[in-house]
Design a protein around this motif. Structure first.
Motif, PDB file in Angstrom:
ATOM      1  N   ILE A 194       0.963  -1.099 -16.096  1.00  0.00           N
ATOM      2  CA  ILE A 194       1.102   0.236 -15.515  1.00  0.00           C
ATOM      3  C   ILE A 194      -0.163   1.027 -15.809  1.00  0.00           C
ATOM      4  N   ARG A 195      -0.875   1.391 -14.760  1.00  0.00           N
ATOM      5  CA  ARG A 195      -2.131   2.125 -14.912  1.00  0.00           C
ATOM      6  C   ARG A 195      -1.965   3.615 -14.634  1.00  0.00           C
TER       7      ARG A 195
ATOM      8  N   THR B  58       0.818  -1.202   0.000  1.00  0.00           N
ATOM      9  CA  THR B  58       0.000   0.000   0.000  1.00  0.00           C
ATOM     10  C   THR B  58       0.857   1.260   0.000  1.00  0.00           C
ATOM     11  N   GLY B  59       0.218   2.368  -0.413  1.00  0.00           N
ATOM     12  CA  GLY B  59       0.933   3.622  -0.550  1.00  0.00           C
ATOM     13  C   GLY B  59       1.639   4.049   0.717  1.00  0.00           C
ATOM     14  N   SER B  60       2.905   4.451   0.568  1.00  0.00           N
ATOM     15  CA  SER B  60       3.721   4.822   1.723  1.00  0.00           C
ATOM     16  C   SER B  60       4.987   5.505   1.244  1.00  0.00           C
TER      17      SER B  60
ATOM     18  N   GLU C  58       1.856   0.128  -4.856  1.00  0.00           N
ATOM     19  CA  GLU C  58       1.388   1.489  -4.647  1.00  0.00           C
ATOM     20  C   GLU C  58       2.425   2.344  -3.926  1.00  0.00           C
ATOM     21  N   ARG C  59       3.643   1.834  -3.801  1.00  0.00           N
ATOM     22  CA  ARG C  59       4.735   2.609  -3.201  1.00  0.00           C
ATOM     23  C   ARG C  59       5.963   2.458  -4.078  1.00  0.00           C
TER      24      ARG C  59
ATOM     25  N   ASN D 269      -0.210   1.212  -9.688  1.00  0.00           N
ATOM     26  CA  ASN D 269      -1.413   2.034  -9.634  1.00  0.00           C
ATOM     27  C   ASN D 269      -1.167   3.487  -9.261  1.00  0.00           C
ATOM     28  N   THR D 270       0.082   3.917  -9.148  1.00  0.00           N
ATOM     29  CA  THR D 270       0.330   5.286  -8.711  1.00  0.00           C
ATOM     30  C   THR D 270       1.571   5.862  -9.381  1.00  0.00           C
ATOM     31  N   SER D 271       1.539   7.162  -9.637  1.00  0.00           N
ATOM     32  CA  SER D 271       2.685   7.837 -10.238  1.00  0.00           C
ATOM     33  C   SER D 271       3.840   7.975  -9.263  1.00  0.00           C
ATOM     34  N   GLY D 272       3.603   7.620  -7.993  1.00  0.00           N
ATOM     35  CA  GLY D 272       4.680   7.641  -7.008  1.00  0.00           C
ATOM     36  C   GLY D 272       5.659   6.497  -7.157  1.00  0.00           C
TER      37      GLY D 272
END
Length: 201
Positions: A133-134, A79-81, A98-99, A114-117
């Motif tokens: 890559i979404r 998950t995002g972090s 997501e990280r 799932n994230t540009s990060g």
């Protein structure tokens, strides 16, 4: 326990929550191999040096750090972090990323970004693997030896600085996302071929 501490889950428990009293709590290795296929492990508020997932479901929470992650099966969600992964190696199963990660090596299974990060220094794709890559970002070096790079659902600009495509790589894209994809430097075509490029209308 930075070099010896291990937690191995081979139980029938439907869910295990692994949580330290502080983010400074370090485990050298955590292995999630539940006997039941739907067994869940949730890692929270801890630092895991080496995380191995062979089956079931594993989630690394936003307050947890997983330095090196090895996925052989099952499902793993990072998950995002702000706690980036140093090395992510996927040989089977499904990973939702997501990280950020320094090196992503996909030798099998599916990786969903799932994230540009997520801005890897290196991405390696080999036979049997799918990297989808979404959301955009930047990849410094992409080595597409085989497998599939799926950009059909790209929603934000993606920049690939350096890239090498081998004949067995399959690149999936569509005309509506072409404008979102930028190659900073010309792609190196191994053996004179750039792989199979499929444009989906």
């Amino acid at each position: 326990q930075t070099s010896t501490g291990k937690v191995i889950n081979e139980s029938n428990s439907p869910k295990i929550i692994l949580k330290s009293s502080s983010t400074s709590g370090v485990l050298y290795q955590v292995q999630h191999s539940p006997v039941i296929g739907g067994g869940v492990m949730s890692i929270q508020t801890a630092t895991v040096t080496n995380l191995l997932v062979t089956s079931g479901y594993c989630t690394v929470g936003s307050d947890a750090t997983a330095t090196n992650v090895y996925v052989f099966g099952g499902q793993c969600t990072l998950t995002g972090s702000s706690n980036a992964v140093t090395a992510l190696e996927v040989r089977g199963g499904n990973v939702t990323l997501e990280r950020d990660v320094t090196t992503l090596s996909a030798y099998g299974g599916t990786v969903m970004i799932n994230t540009s990060g997520v801005t890897p220094t290196t991405v390696n794709i080999e036979q049997g693997a799918v990297v989808k890559i979404r959301d955009g970002g930047t990849i410094t070096t992409l080595n597409g030896k085989s497998g599939t790079l799926d950009l059909t659902e790209l929603s934000r600009p993606l920049t690939i600085t350096n890239s090498t495509f081998y004949p067995q790589l399959r690149l999936l894209k569509n005309s509506s996302t072409d404008q979102l994809l930028t190659f900073t430097n010309p792609t190196t075509r191994a053996f004179g071929y750039e792989g199979v490029i499929t444009t989906i209308a």
